[in-house]
Design an enzyme around this catalytic site. Structure first.
Site, PDB file in Angstrom:
ATOM      1  N   HIS A 275       0.859  -1.176   0.000  1.00 36.72           N
ATOM      2  CA  HIS A 275       0.000   0.000   0.000  1.00 36.72           C
ATOM      3  C   HIS A 275       0.898   1.229   0.000  1.00 36.72           C
ATOM      4  O   HIS A 275       2.059   1.166   0.441  1.00 36.72           O
ATOM      5  CB  HIS A 275      -0.872   0.042   1.263  1.00 36.72           C
ATOM      6  CG  HIS A 275      -2.036  -0.910   1.231  1.00 36.72           C
ATOM      7  ND1 HIS A 275      -3.018  -0.843   0.278  1.00 36.72           N
ATOM      8  CD2 HIS A 275      -2.366  -1.944   2.063  1.00 36.72           C
ATOM      9  CE1 HIS A 275      -3.928  -1.796   0.518  1.00 36.72           C
ATOM     10  NE2 HIS A 275      -3.542  -2.485   1.590  1.00 36.72           N
TER      11      HIS A 275
ATOM     12  N   CYS B 120      -0.116   2.770  -4.380  1.00 36.76           N
ATOM     13  CA  CYS B 120      -0.837   4.006  -4.682  1.00 36.76           C
ATOM     14  C   CYS B 120       0.020   5.218  -4.356  1.00 36.76           C
ATOM     15  O   CYS B 120       0.929   5.155  -3.532  1.00 36.76           O
ATOM     16  CB  CYS B 120      -2.142   4.081  -3.894  1.00 36.76           C
ATOM     17  SG  CYS B 120      -3.452   3.049  -4.576  1.00 36.76           S
TER      18      CYS B 120
END
Length: 292
Positions: free
Chosen positions: A138, A180
């Site tokens: 992430h 991301c």
């Protein structure tokens, strides 16, 4: 369909970010989507004679470090990154086939990631042509998550800069980052078309390449069954073109594949039909060709 045109996706698409899951941790679809002076090989000196091309005639291509974070501490509010093991496996197979010595680690905390980076940077890379690092986690703009929290990229990559890792000075250091970089969505837009000069010093930031899965500020998509759009495209293009194209040409093909062949399919309202474009930041000072 999560992917359009020539490929078929199975399962659902999701994103490698904290924001959307911090409020809805169970929202992810549960579907199955100085310059090195080591001896020069007598067999080939062409690259060494070319000031615009990195030497590849070392005994080893180098080390490839893969960090694959799938499960996160509840305090982070982040969901498991289903599909990342597919990325880890194909990256392992791809870079191993290119001649790299593999190091692989799952579910690493920030401290563990830093220790791995530091440890590898302190190894003797004199006989290595390059270094590769694949980070799967992430992320947000400017950094990514260990299993226990966030860390800036600069605090992870600093160990390999010229003033810290002398045996990789003048050699390419390639970072491929699936994470991301924000919470914006790209809905897309319609189109109508389809002998070397030596210096006493070089910049400590020279000879790095950072290949991000998405542009700054945007989500990065990962299919929970087939893996991420970026890593799957990267490995496919490397396997197809490593013998005939320069690295930046290969990366341009990766950009094109991700941009044109994929479109999200999600159970989350407003998250279907989204697009993605990788972002390549290069401080390389020569052309990078894999050995034929």
């Amino acid at each position: 369909m999560a992917e359009v045109r020539e490929d078929v996706q199975s399962g659902g698409d999701t994103i490698d970010a904290l924001r959307i899951f911090s409020k809805k941790s169970d929202s992810e679809p549960k579907s199955s989507e100085e310059t090195d002076s080591s001896p020069i090989s007598s067999s080939t000196k062409a690259a060494d004679c070319d000031p615009y091309r990195y030497r590849m005639d070392y005994p080893s291509m180098g080390t490839c470090l893969i960090i694959n974070n799938k499960n996160f501490h509840p305090s982070t509010g982040m969901s498991a990154r289903n599909g990342t093991d597919v990325d880890g496996a194909i990256a392992m197979k791809c870079f191993s086939s290119l001649g790299y010595k593999m190091k692989f680690a799952n579910d690493q905390t920030v401290a563990q990631i830093k220790q791995l980076m530091f440890s590898v940077s302190k190894e003797d890379h004199s006989n290595s042509a390059s270094f590769v690092c694949v980070l799967l986690s992430h992320g947000e703009d400017g950094g990514l998550y260990g299993t226990d929290g966030f860390e800036k990229f600069e605090n992870l990559t600093k160990y390999f800069k010229g003033d810290n890792c002398k045996t990789l000075v003048g050699k390419p250091k390639l970072f491929f980052i699936q994470a991301c970089r924000g919470s914006e969505l790209d809905s897309g837009v319609e189109t109508d078309s389809v002998a070397e000069e030596r210096s006493e010093r070089i910049p400590v930031e020279a000879d790095f390449l950072y290949a991000y899965s998405t542009a700054p500020g945007y989500y990065s998509w990962r299919n929970t069954y087939n893996g991420s759009w970026f890593i799957q495209s990267l490995c496919e293009m490397l396997q197809q073109h490593s013998k005939d194209l320069e690295l930046m040409q290969i990366m341009t093909r990766v950009n094109r594949k991700v941009a044109t062949n994929f479109e999200s399919s999600s159970n989350l309202p407003g998250f279907t039909g989204m697009k993605q474009i990788p972002c390549i930041v290069s401080m390389l000072t020569k052309d990078f060709y894999f050995p034929a």
